[in-house]
Design an enzyme around this catalytic site. Sequence first.
Site, PDB file in Angstrom:
ATOM      1  CG  ASP A   1      37.189 -17.250  26.699  1.00  0.00           C
ATOM      2  OD1 ASP A   1      38.030 -16.344  26.619  1.00  0.00           O
ATOM      3  OD2 ASP A   1      36.268 -17.407  25.871  1.00  0.00           O
TER       4      ASP A   1
ATOM      5  CG  HIS B   1      39.537 -16.968  21.601  1.00  0.00           C
ATOM      6  ND1 HIS B   1      39.458 -17.868  22.637  1.00  0.00           N
ATOM      7  CD2 HIS B   1      38.946 -15.838  22.059  1.00  0.00           C
ATOM      8  CE1 HIS B   1      38.854 -17.317  23.660  1.00  0.00           C
ATOM      9  NE2 HIS B   1      38.538 -16.069  23.352  1.00  0.00           N
TER      10      HIS B   1
ATOM     11  CG  HIS C   1      42.326 -15.353  25.776  1.00  0.00           C
ATOM     12  ND1 HIS C   1      42.292 -14.536  24.659  1.00  0.00           N
ATOM     13  CD2 HIS C   1      41.053 -15.439  26.216  1.00  0.00           C
ATOM     14  CE1 HIS C   1      41.047 -14.144  24.436  1.00  0.00           C
ATOM     15  NE2 HIS C   1      40.277 -14.684  25.368  1.00  0.00           N
TER      16      HIS C   1
ATOM     17  NE  ARG D   1      32.812 -15.197  26.679  1.00  0.00           N
ATOM     18  CZ  ARG D   1      33.880 -15.130  27.459  1.00  0.00           C
ATOM     19  NH1 ARG D   1      35.004 -14.609  27.014  1.00  0.00           N
ATOM     20  NH2 ARG D   1      33.821 -15.562  28.698  1.00  0.00           N
TER      21      ARG D   1
END
Length: 287
Positions: A114, A264, A112, A280
Site C-alpha cells: 500500500d 499482499h 502490491h 481498512r
Amino acid sequence: MTTITFRPLTPNFGMEIYGVDFSREQTADDIALLRRLWTEASGMLLFRDQHLTPADHVRLTACFGKVQDDIATQAPVLAHYLLEGYPEIYRVSNKKIDGKPLGREDAGTYWHSDGSWMQQAPRGSILYAVELPTVGGDTMFADMAGAYDALSPPVRVMLDGLNAVHSVLNAAISTSYTKEYAGKLDQAASKAAIHPVILKHPVSGRPAIYVNEGFTAKIVELTQLESTAILKMLFDHCTRPDFVYRHRWQLNDVVMWDNFSNMHFAVPNYKAHGWRLLNRTTVLLEA
Ligand SMILES: O=C(O)CCC(=O)C(=O)O
C-alpha cells in the site's frame, strides 16, 4: 486480566494473537507488547473474533502508529469509498446499495504494498472483516524480508544501492486501478516516488525487497530491458509459495500487515458467492 499469547501463522512470518479485545482500550504495556510482536512477526498479525465499532477500529490503529486521516487528499479517487463520518476508514467491497458501491470493488487484486507510490509510504494497514462471501475472497501475503534472505549473495550485492520508481500510473495502466483512473491518467502520473529496491525496515533495520507488481514501474539505474527482467525475477521470487501466507477470512477478523515487510494480493474469485466488505485503516510511521 487476560494474558496475550500467540502462535506462528507460517514458519517464517505472521502471528495469530490471542487475549486481545480491541473493543476496549489497551494498556500501555499491552500496546508496547503488540508493537513488538508486529515487528517480530515480520509484519503480519491476525486477531480473530473482534467486535468493533468504526471508532474502535480507529482507536486500535492508533496503538500501532499515527492513523492516516487524509486518504481523500492523497487519493481523491478513493474519497467516495470512505465510511461516512470516518475519514480514516476506507472500504473495500463488491456490495452495492441502490446501485451505489459501499467500497472499492477489486481493490488490491494484484501484488502490491500500500502507498509505495508515496514519498512517506505508510507502514501498515489494518483490515476488519465486516461481511464475507460463503467461499473465496482470501487475501495472500508475501514475506518480503524472508524473500530477501533467500536471495543468493551475488544478487543481493547487485540489488544493493539500486532504486525504483513507484507510480500510480503503473497500476492505472495494468491493474484494477484502471477503473478508478479512467480519464485521469495525469492525476495518476503525478503520484510517484523513488525508494531503494532493498529497504531497511525503519523500525527493525531488517532488509526486505521493496518492489511490487502493482506500483513499481522501473529500476532507475538500469536500462528498460534490464529493469523489466530483474523486476520480473523479483516478483516471481517473492511470490513463491514458501514466502506466501493465504488468509481465509472469518467474520470479525482483524488482519494487519507491514507494507515495508509484506506485499499482499486480494483474490477476486468470490463474486458469485455473496457480498464481501472489509474496512481498512492505515498506520503511518510516527515522526
Ligand atoms: O480486500 C483485500 O483483501 C485487500 C485489499 C487491499 O489490497 C488493500 O486494502 O490494500
